[in-house]
Structure formats: C-alpha cells, structure tokens
Design an enzyme around this catalytic site. Structure first.
Site, mmCIF file in Angstrom:
data_model
loop_
_atom_site.group_PDB
_atom_site.id
_atom_site.type_symbol
_atom_site.label_atom_id
_atom_site.label_comp_id
_atom_site.label_asym_id
_atom_site.label_seq_id
_atom_site.Cartn_x
_atom_site.Cartn_y
_atom_site.Cartn_z
ATOM 1 C CG HIS A 81 -5.963 2.653 6.504
ATOM 2 N ND1 HIS A 81 -6.081 1.346 6.084
ATOM 3 C CD2 HIS A 81 -7.154 2.971 7.097
ATOM 4 C CE1 HIS A 81 -7.290 0.893 6.409
ATOM 5 N NE2 HIS A 81 -7.949 1.856 7.013
ATOM 6 C CE1 TYR A 141 0.886 3.144 8.955
ATOM 7 C CE2 TYR A 141 -0.426 4.743 10.160
ATOM 8 C CZ TYR A 141 -0.248 3.932 9.064
ATOM 9 O OH TYR A 141 -1.186 3.920 8.081
ATOM 10 N NE ARG A 189 -1.700 2.014 3.585
ATOM 11 C CZ ARG A 189 -1.531 1.975 4.916
ATOM 12 N NH1 ARG A 189 -2.076 1.011 5.629
ATOM 13 N NH2 ARG A 189 -0.815 2.896 5.530
HETATM 14 C C1 LIG Z 1 -13.922 -5.540 11.916
HETATM 15 C C2 LIG Z 1 -13.205 -4.268 11.655
HETATM 16 N N1 LIG Z 1 -12.292 -3.824 12.518
HETATM 17 C C3 LIG Z 1 -11.646 -2.665 12.318
HETATM 18 C C4 LIG Z 1 -11.919 -1.919 11.197
HETATM 19 C C5 LIG Z 1 -11.179 -0.605 10.960
HETATM 20 N N2 LIG Z 1 -10.247 -0.837 9.858
HETATM 21 C C6 LIG Z 1 -10.559 -0.501 8.604
HETATM 22 S S1 LIG Z 1 -9.438 -1.066 7.529
HETATM 23 C C7 LIG Z 1 -8.462 -1.705 8.744
HETATM 24 C C8 LIG Z 1 -7.199 -2.414 8.412
HETATM 25 C C9 LIG Z 1 -7.437 -3.482 7.399
HETATM 26 O O1 LIG Z 1 -6.241 -4.100 7.092
HETATM 27 P P1 LIG Z 1 -6.124 -5.123 5.895
HETATM 28 O O2 LIG Z 1 -7.087 -6.229 6.111
HETATM 29 O O3 LIG Z 1 -4.712 -5.471 5.747
HETATM 30 O O4 LIG Z 1 -6.652 -4.305 4.626
HETATM 31 P P2 LIG Z 1 -5.999 -2.981 3.998
HETATM 32 O O5 LIG Z 1 -6.574 -1.825 4.714
HETATM 33 O O6 LIG Z 1 -4.537 -3.100 4.152
HETATM 34 O O7 LIG Z 1 -6.450 -3.029 2.585
HETATM 35 C C10 LIG Z 1 -9.041 -1.489 9.975
HETATM 36 C C11 LIG Z 1 -8.464 -1.921 11.248
HETATM 37 C C12 LIG Z 1 -12.888 -2.420 10.311
HETATM 38 N N3 LIG Z 1 -13.227 -1.756 9.187
HETATM 39 N N4 LIG Z 1 -13.493 -3.585 10.552
#
Ligand SMILES: Cc1ncc(C[n+]2csc(CCOP(=O)(O)OP(=O)(O)O)c2C)c(N)n1
Ligand SMILES: Cc1ncc(C[n+]2csc(CCOP(=O)(O)OP(=O)(O)O)c2C)c(N)n1
Ligand SMILES: [Mg+2]
Ligand SMILES: [Mg+2]
Lengths: 330, 351, 330, 351
Positions: B259, B268, B255
C-alpha cells in the site's frame, strides 16, 4: 507484587501499543458484547498493529474489517451500541474522524439525552493523534478541544502504557461514548511495567505526574513528557490530565492553591484549545491564589505542517521553558 | 411487476495481454501517441522506483507506489489538456508526471515539504488529498465553475476503489450528475484499499455501475490497457466539454506493491494473486503491441529508459538542493492577511 | 446624511433578514464571480427567506438550488472557490454543518496553506445559529467554538441588521474562507437603520456596544442583547465581538485595563466554549489589571434542549446579572 | 466492448387507482389484514390532522404532515413485528402509530419535550433523527448487532428522497450490503425535499436502482398502494431475517401537504401536480378494493373514524395533562454518571 500501590500478580514490560492490545484482548475476553470495528483492524492488525492477533484469536465476527467509510463505521457503531453491544471503533488517524463528526456530535453524544435514557451509546472511538511520526498531512492532528466541547462525550488521553491499558478498559466498560486519543508518538517510545492482568483506572481523574510547590504545569498525552523535560530543575508540580473531559477540576485547583502559578502546555493550536478551558477554569476559580499570569504554551495559529516542519509546530523544550520562566519571574 | 428501467455494464479492452488489438474498438491514433504512452509509463515507473529507494534510504517519507497502475493513470491523464483541471488522491505520481508537473516538486512533497504542492502557473493540478475521497466534491465544484464561466474544459478526478465507499464519492457524483458538471471520475480500482479487498469493499459487482445511481455514463475499462483507458477517458472528456455531463470510469487495475512504504502487504494478500497480476502489468502488452506495429525495439526502450533515469536523477538533485522550508511559512500561508496574533506568532517563528 | 459616523446616501429600516438579503443582492450585482448555493436557497428563497427574490433577479446559474448534501455542497463550493468563484453557501441550520466539517476543516481552511498559496478558498458559509425559534432538535446549536479552533478559517457573527450587512459584504470579499453565523433569534427581532448602498465593515474588529468603566462584558450575537439587558444600571463596558476569529484582542485588553473586571456571556455550553478562549487570553495578558475572577456565564454541560426547555439552557437575565454581581463584589 | 452485467428495475403495484387488484401479485391476506390497513391509515390520518390543528393553535411546535404517505408508512411498518427495530426520520407519524407507539408521547415530542422519545419497553423505535439521513447507518449497525447476537429480527429504516443524496445513505447501505445486515431500507420518495423536486435531487431515474450499487435487492413500489408496500416490505423483512441481506424499497408516493407547518409549498410547486396526486391518495383505492371485497361500508368507515378521533382526543388530553419537563433533566440525561461539574450545574438548574 505491588505496582502503583496495588497488589498485582505479574508485571510485564510493554510499550503502549502492546498495552492497548492487551486491554482490547482482555475486554474481548471478558465481555462477549465487545467488538472491534474499523478499517484494517482485522487481517492487517491495524496500521499501527494495535489490534494485531485479535482477528486470529476472536474471529471476524468480533474483529470487523470494514469498508473505507468513517461516518458509516461510527454510525453503524452507534446502532450496535444501542442494541447492546460495546463497539470499539478504530479511526486510523485523528485527521480522518472529521468525516464522522456528525455521527459523534449529533448522535453518539446525544442518544441518551435525546431518548431520555431509553437508548444509550456505550461506544469507544480509539484514534491516534498528534505530531511525531513524520507522516503525511492530516496524520498529526490534535483537535481534542473540539470533542471536549461536546456534552455527552468523554475524552480520554493516556500518556503511558500503564494508564493506556487501565483507561481503555474503563472506557470500554463506560456506559457512555468515549473518545480515546492515543499519542502516536508514544506508541513505541516507552516500555514500562504493566500488570499482566486486567485492571481499570478511573475516568475523570488526573494524576500528579510530579509533585512540586513553585509552579503547576498541566499537560496531557505526548506533551506531558516534553512539559516534564522542560521543567527539569524547577520545583514544579506536573499534572497529567488523562481525562480531558470531564477534566479533574479538583486536582488542578488544589495544585494551584499550593503553587500560585499555572502553565498549560499543549500541542494543538492555541486559539480555542483545551488549554483555554483549563486557564479559564483557573481564572474563575483560583484567581485569588495566582501570583502570575496563566500562560498557555501551545501551537501557533497555523495548519499542522507536514514532516519537515512538524517539530517547529509543537512547542519546543525551549519555548516551554521560556513559558515557565515567564511565570516564575513573578 | 413492471420493468421500468434496464442497465448494462460494459467493459472495454482494446489491447489484450498478448498485445493484440481488437479492431472494433481500436482508436486511430498516430504512432507518436503510442510512443508517448510508452515513454510516459517508463518515466513514471522510473520516478516511482526511485521514490521507493529514496524512501528506503530515509531521503523521503512514506510513499505510495503506483506500480501496476501506470496505464490507468497515464492513459487517462493524457486524454486531457493542460487547461483542464486535475484533482487527485495521493497515489497519482503517474498523473503528475504525465501532465508535466515538475518532478522535483513532487519529490519535495514526499519529503514532507508543502512547497511541493505549490502548483506552477500553467498547470491546474490540485494539491493531493490525503483524506480518501474528500477531493471528489471539489472536482464537481470545479466543473460547475467551468460551466458557469462557459469554459470548455473538463476536470479529471482520481480516486481509488476504497474511496468509492465514502459519502463524498456519493454526494460529489450525485451533484455532478444533477448539474451535468464536466467531470471525468476516474476510479483507480486497484483491488485493494490497504488490506481490504475489493470484494469486501462493496457487495456491488462493479464500481462502474454506480454511474447509473447518478444518471451519468459509466464504463469499466481494462486499466492495464493504456489504449482502452485513453480511449474511454478521451471520449468522456470530449463529452464533458460538449456539455454532455460527467462520466464514471472504473479502471480495473492492480496495486502490485505494498500500500505504501509503511505497509507490508504480505500480511494480508496472497502471493499468487500478485504473481497473476504481474503477468498483466501494462508495459508488457504495450511493448508487444508496439513491436507488432514496428514501434518498439530493445534499443528504443533502452534509450527511453536512460533518458527517464537521467530526468529522475536531475529531479532528485534539484529537490535535495533546495533550501529547507521556512518555519515562518507555516503561519504565513494560513491566511492571506494575517491577524495581529498571527503576525506576533510569525515573528516568534522567525518570520 | 451620516450614519455611525459615515456619510451615507439613504437609510432604510430593515430587519436582519432584509439586511443580509441586501448584502447578498448587492454583492451578486457587484461581482459576477459571486454565486449563492445551498438547499432551498432559490425557488423557496431559503427557509428563513434570506435569499428571497434572488433567483428571480439573478437566475439559476447564480442562485443554485442543490440536492440535500451538506458535505457535497461545501465540497463543491471549495472547488468553485479555487477556480475563482466566490460561492456563498447556505447551510439551513448550524446543526447540519457537522456533516460538512471535513470539508470545512480539512479543505476550505487549509487550501491556501496546503498549496502554499497556489490555490485559495474565498468561500463564505452562512448559517443560522442559536436558540430562540422553538424549532426541533439540532436547530439551535451554537458551536462557534469548534470553528474558532481551526486555523485558516474566520468566524463572524453579527448582532444587528447594520453590522450583518456590512460584515457579510466583507466576508464575501475576503480571500479566505469565512463562517458567517446568523443569530436566528435576531432575524426579525430588530428593525434598524441600514444604509441602502453597499458598505463593508472590518473583519477582526470588535465594537464597543456600550461604554462603561466598572466592568467589561464580552458577548456576541444574540447574547449581546441579553448581556446588555442584564447590565442595566451598571456602569459596564459591553464589547460586541462581531468577529469571533480572529477576535479583537486589543479592544478587549484596553477595556479590561480600564475596568479591571471581566465577564463573558455566551450561549454555548461552557466547557471549551469561545468564552474559555477570551478568558484565557485575559488571564495571560491582563491578569495584573484584574480585580476579580473572570467569570463565564454560559450554558450547562448538556445537549441543547428542544423548545420546552430551550430558554432554561441559555443564561437567563437573572443568571447573567448574578455573574456581574459576583464580579462587582470584588 | 463486453457486457459484464445487466440490471432491471421493477415496480410493484397490486391495487390500481380504481381499486382493482392484479391477481398475479395479490398476496393472500386475511380480511382482517385489510381492515388493519384501513383502520391504521384512518388513525394515523386522524392523528396527523389533529397535530396540524394543534400546531395552528400553538399547542405543539413545527410539525411535518404525512398526508398522502400513509400507505407507504403503514404498509411497511405492519410488515414488521414488535421485536423488530425501527429507525426513522422525522416524518413517520404513521409508522409510530402503526407500531403502537403511545400517541401522547408522540405529541409530547412535537411539543418540544424530549420525554416524547423515551421509547417504552417492548417497543424498539429509535428516536426521530432530525439531521436528514444520518439515521441510516444506525440501522445498518443495529442489523449487524442482530446478526452478531443471532437474533432473527430485522430493522426497518425510513428516510426520504432527499436523504438518498447524502453520504450517510451511501455508507450505510454499502456497509449493510457487505455485511448482509438484516435491514429493509424504506425510501419514502414523496417527490419533494422541501422545495427541491425529485428530478433535481438526482439525475438517476429511480432511487430503487441504487440497490445495485450496494449489491442488494431493490424495488420500486407504488407507495400509495398499501398492499404493494406491505407485500414488498414483508418479503424483504422475511429475506432479511433468513440471512438474505438488506433490501432497498423505494415507496413512490407524494407529500400532499406543505413540507412542515413552517413551510408554504405554494411558493415552489404547481397546484395541478398536487391535485393530480390527490386523486391517487391511498385511502381512495383501498376503500374501493375493500368495498368490492365486501369489507367496506360507509358505516364501517364512520365507526373506524369515530374510534380514531376518540383515541386521538384521549392522547391529546393525556399529552397536555403531563407536568412540564424538569429543567434539571437537560443535565441529568447527558451522561449516566454526572461529573462533579455537571452535578453542580444540576443543582443550579433545580436538580
Ligand atoms: C478518510 C481516510 N480514511 C483512511 C485513510 C487511511 N488510508 C490511506 S489510503 C487508504 C486506502 C485507500 O484505498 P483506495 O481508495 O482503494 O486507494 P488506494 O490506496 O488503493 O490507491 C486508507 C484507508 C485516509 N487517508 N483517509
Ligand atoms: C442534514 C439536514 N439538512 C437539512 C435539513 C433541513 N431539512 C429538513 S427536512 C428536509 C428535506 C428532506 O427531504 P426528504 O429526505 O425527501 O424527506 P421529506 O421531508 O420529503 O419527508 C430538509 C432539507 C435537515 N433536517 N437535515
Ligand atoms: Mg485501492
Ligand atoms: Mg421527500
């Protein structure tokens, strides 16, 4: 110096994020058993920056960044709590606590009862709730009613920086699990005087936000301020519930006895909301004092919408006002 | 002590960072396919950067950038047909674009308008799932339903590295394994889940190896190599449709942006790490590879870019021209038949 | 032959398990999109034998034994449902649905709204609820209120073999998700006339279980029978709610207008129970007709106990009777 | 395609079905330890069969038999100290007995009396968890708390093969892997989860291999070989206490009885399969092994059995002599400090 009737050493102007951060920081300092645990609570300081600076100050043993796993986090915190720690879990948004409900309902809330006191669960789960930050789906839940139905669990919801700090400190010191619901809409909306030093506020006590004699209004969290706004010009007594479970029956009852009218203002969908409980309580204990129907002003029976329509979901000032007027017409 | 089982975790790369293909794994694809990769990546990237600027201008809400992940998303999506089903997380603009999901709808979604997820007829793209990983069991169920009906289709299920730590990942993949559901599980391992690096997400070496926990095929692919992703996904989709069961593909990518637009990744993560991955972003090697094959010139790219920008412009205009959503729709779509209470509330909300 | 005012071909005596089994069997027969899915529903015929014989008759494609994974089962069923099937999930006990709540709340209930109708979720989740079979912890939950609070989800609870069969058929044919709560205490307690052929009963309609004019009693599921028992000798109108969400406002309202008194009898812990909602509804819409407080007779604020004390948790006939008397004193 | 990682799944057996020890893995244990194994298994078995008959007589409620699983439970439990913590599912009478949990309490629990889970001082046995696998994350958290406090202790976490399909297994083990929590995850793979055989629980070959998904050590042991279980668990406990992180041990055993007293396993499983496993039940080989070592005679066994029966008799008497639980306790133990409403209800319920 005095503040809210108490002697204090110093007051500072803080918003709710800062006040909560201060409570966390002071509790971490006060009690070595307190740990903060959750997704992005450490290096990132939390997605709302509520735990900003705590990792630097207290280190990664006490401010714990976890994998993405709500149920695992709450479950692990249950284990920590029964070992004697006082974990403070952050769930990023209330909509993400649903994955952890088995841990909350079947374990955290029942550990003391199940083991007849041999194991306890002094656990706090903090999570922002509610509409107002124009975030995506499931970032705007206000499902406090679900948790209020669970014996063993306490539910607390601040409405100001001052009560957020004091109530969070109490929640952390409580020997039972507490769900601490932070109104994300208010995080940075209000700056107010907050004592710099640590203090606690009692769990289980409502506050009379405004005294009045014609109408009792019960509200909590972010809706308190909307309920108050809509009450302008009325001689309304506004009760800020603060603890949603166990809620303060006495304060509500005394107010109804005085005013004879009750409106409950809530953000959640009406059916089965906490408003129903408050209303039912009044209909059982105070019906003889009531001059008018008890009116709940709440969200419709619909999924909380995304940003474009979110303001149409929560009761608007006009809708709330109409509810007051309906009751005042009696 | 006896050894009762052995596993190997493989990694597939077809085109290296200098644009050289490994002939032992290079699939035989028509030139048009490479062009399709290139053009879709450019289009998705144009969409993505426009979305980012719309957000800065306050014209859409919080938005999660796909920059750096285009090969993972597009290489995989193009391995499926329109009849296949797509189940995605929230960071798959590239998948939506590749499958021909109307871009104005996609923008409407990010404007905070549910109508954006009203999937048009002919496409089978599930609404984005905001609770991370909660969509994974849906893919399993859709796959089971395909088998039930005897439909020779597959499901493409997208999720991140963070998602792979959640229980629904486990239950969804395990059930898919038991029922040999025709699902391709596409982990977009972009190395970060907000501020949590992959190394703190799990102590496992790879996400791909989890396939063995579910008795399914698994592989790690270089997620910045669109050809590798396409090859692995095509094989997995074909196997799924032939009754060979599910596959877990870990797309090892990065990425490059924050985020979301609400995030500040500099809090971070190390700038050098980002710079390092910048050099490996998917378009660079595709361009080099295509140039060697005589498929790429600057003029070609300029043409593709201009066309993409035009498409995106049109989509923005269309999305913004749409009348605002109706308040009553909040209630109207809650149930097929509304209760008397809901009908009353519908009226109160202008319906 | 006629039964409950309808022409029927044949009546058989069935208990609730048999009636539900018949509904499942007939719906599987009627609609090839119906599938049964859950833990031990196939070879074992379900831990309560509700799906006995269905695997043999319809085969393992349609009666699906799954791994032990409530969230995965409900999640997979959500996917199946949007592909066009009509999955009927069995959760072995209501206490085990908590692990699947994110799927129920955030997905099943919201799919239609989220996709503005492009995807739907015609899903039924059947689960036994309630105290009465002396089973271990978490086998006796009655947390229907949690589900009633979730927009998009319907909640149905039969009280007899007859209405179990008709309501389950309706639930399976419904185009939205339905939680179907089966009183385990009644599974084999009552044998009654049930039409042999398939039939449906309307979701959203309560039934007047007993007419009367002095007092309205609202109850549902297993408590209906206890509420009725306690009402002996009173001229009470007893409403069997049957659909808990959306509940039948009209029937309740008409009855209160007639009787002027309302008692709600429920098995769940009082705070935030469905009784609160019914009471609040009445306190808003019918307060002018009420001659007495609205009384909820419910469980205490405590974790549902295990076998030894379970009968002390549900309101006893005496406690219910006292509630009626309290209201009748006005 | 490059191979980026390799795994082997090992299985440990020390004593075979004829009672012969494999010298390459035989730990050097004092004779007293073998006696302890033997005596604890006999005691647990006596408890178990008495519980079954008490249930038939209506003196306790539904009860899950441990018959066949005694080696898995006792071999593992005895590898831990009283200072260690135990987190169990609902089918671990053998563990409770091995750790010295008062049998009258255990019986009270199965009588449907919460006082049975009021763990006495000096023991750290978590109350049984009825929702399958939901206890696993607790073990992780307890382990993390031990590390936090610098306590050199470990957690023994018990669960079944069915449990390993649930999300909390995944999240609990993954988090334990990341934080190197001192937990020994003891999967009691008894081949059945009610009516679902292991082969339909997951398409994976073993449960043990899931360890690799979490970056932890993993091993399958012959769960009917008490010495193998003890050895694997002791090594894992020592590693945990030394900071080496968690281990997943799959105890490959068999549930010889019905799922619980409410179940009828003949509905779904083959008699021959049961008969086959009957031959491998743990006491047979331990007896043979000990006899060869001169540690077993019929007289010895009779003495052990009689003592066990006496202990169980006493426990039953004690459990049944206890005054019935107080209704008010339902409310009293809900919270430390009761609210005014609860106090009112407490009074109404005789408190
Ligand atoms: C169940 C849940 N917990 C927390 C969040 C907040 N949140 C949104 S994206 C994210 C990180 C997701 O990481 P990843 O699965 O690696 O996907 P990426 O964002 O890297 O595409 C978090 C913690 C959420 N949307 N859903
Ligand atoms: C979450 C949950 N789902 C279902 C049940 C009902 N149930 C009790 S035991 C069991 C099977 C457990 O299988 P396994 O984990 O292998 O343990 P075993 O019974 O074989 O010891 C089931 C389905 C339960 N107790 N908890
Ligand atoms: Mg990621
Ligand atoms: Mg098992």
């Amino acid at each position: 110096m005095t503040h809210k009737g108490k002697d204090v050493m110093a007051l500072i102007k803080q918003n709710m994020v800062q006040a909560i951060n201060a409570a966390l920081s002071q509790e971490l300092e006060r009690d070595p058993d307190v740990v903060i645990i959750g997704e992005d609570v450490g290096r990132d300081g939390g997605v709302f920056r509520v735990s900003e600076g705590l990792l630097d100050r207290f280190g990664p043993k006490r401010v714990i960044d976890t994998p993405l796993a709500e149920l695992g986090i709450v479950g692990a915190a249950v284990g920590m709590a029964s070992y004697g720690l006082r974990p403070v879990v952050e769930i990023q948004f209330m909509g993400f606590i649903y994955a952890a409900l088995e841990q909350v309902f079947s374990h955290a809330s029942r550990m003391r009862s199940r083991s007849r006191g041999a194991f306890t669960c002094p656990l706090v789960i903090r999570t922002p709730y509610g509409i107002g930050i124009k975030a995506p789906e499931l970032h705007s839940e206000s499902s406090e009613a679900l948790f209020c139905h669970m014996p063993g669990l306490k539910v607390v919801m601040p409405s100001s920086p001052y009560n957020a700090k004091g109530l969070l400190a109490s929640a952390i010191r409580d020997d039972d699990p507490v769900l601490f619901l932070e109104p994300s809409r208010l995080y940075r909306a209000i700056k107010a005087d907050v004592p710099d030093e640590p203090y606690t506020l009692p769990i289980g006590k409502a506050e009379i936000f405004q005294e009045g004699k014609d109408l009792t209004i019960v509200a909590w969290g972010a809706m308190l301020h909307k309920a108050a706004e809509a009450a302008e010009g009325l001689d309304a007594e506004i009760i800020d519930l603060l603890t949603l479970k166990p809620y303060d029956e006495e304060t509500i009852l005394n107010s109804i006895k005085k005013t004879g009218r009750l409106v409950i203002v809530e953000e959640a969908t009406r059916i089965g909301g906490l408003g129903a409980e408050i209303s039912a309580f009044a209909a059982e204990e105070a019906i003889g004092y009531l001059a008018a129907p008890i009116v709940r002003c709440a969200g419709p029976e619909a999924v909380v919408p995304m940003a474009r329509l979110e303001d149409e979901f929560r009761p608007s000032t006009e809708r709330i006002r109409k509810a007051y007027e309906r009751v005042m017409a009696y | 002590m006896t050894t009762i089982d052995r596993f190997e975790i493989k990694r597939l790369q077809v085109i290296d960072e200098s644009g050289n293909a490994d002939p032992s794994v290079l699939p035989s694809l028509p030139d048009s396919m490479y062009k399709k990769f290139f053009e879709t990546i450019v289009l998705a990237r144009a969409f993505n950067s426009r979305a980012l600027s719309l957000q800065r201008e306050g014209r859409i809400g919080t938005y999660p950038s796909i920059l750096g992940q285009e090969a993972s998303q597009i290489g995989s999506a193009l391995a499926f047909d329109a009849a296949d089903w797509f189940v995605s997380s929230f960071r798959e603009s590239g998948v939506f674009v590749a499958m021909g999901y109307p871009m104005p709808l996609l923008l409407r979604y990010w404007m905070g308008d549910e109508r954006g997820m009203q999937c048009p007829e002919g496409l089978h793209i599930y609404p984005m799932a905001v609770p991370v990983s909660s969509q994974i069991p849906h893919a399993t169920g859709i796959g089971m339903a395909m088998t039930y009906r005897g439909d020779k289709k597959a499901v493409a299920a997208y999720f991140g590295d963070g998602a792979s730590s959640r229980g629904d990942f486990h239950e969804g993949l395990n059930i898919a394994g038991v029922f040999k559901a025709p699902v391709v599980f596409l982990c977009q391992n972009n190395q970060w889940a907000i501020s949590v690096p992959r190394s703190r997400q799990t102590a496992a070496n790879t996400i791909a190896q989890r396939a063995y926990s579910y008795g399914m095929e698994g592989i790690q692919v270089d997620g910045n190599d669109v050809v590798a992703v396409y090859k692995a996904a095509s094989e997995a989709a074909a196997r799924a449709k032939a009754g060979g069961g599910p596959t877990l593909i870990e797309c090892h990518t990065y990425r490059l942006d924050d985020h979301t637009t609400s995030d500040d990744a500099s809090r971070y993560r190390d700038k050098n790490e980002v710079a390092d991955w910048q050099k490996r972003e998917p378009l660079i090697r595709l361009r080099l590879f295509m140039e060697k094959k005589g498929l790429w010139t600057q003029t070609y790219e300029d043409g593709v870019t201009n066309k993409a920008l035009e498409q995106v412009d049109k989509a923005v205009a269309e999305a913004e021209a749409l009348a605002p959503p109706l308040t009553a729709d909040i209630i109207r779509y809650t149930n097929k038949e509304l209760s008397p209470r809901q009908l009353k509330e519908l009226k109160e909300h202008g319906g």
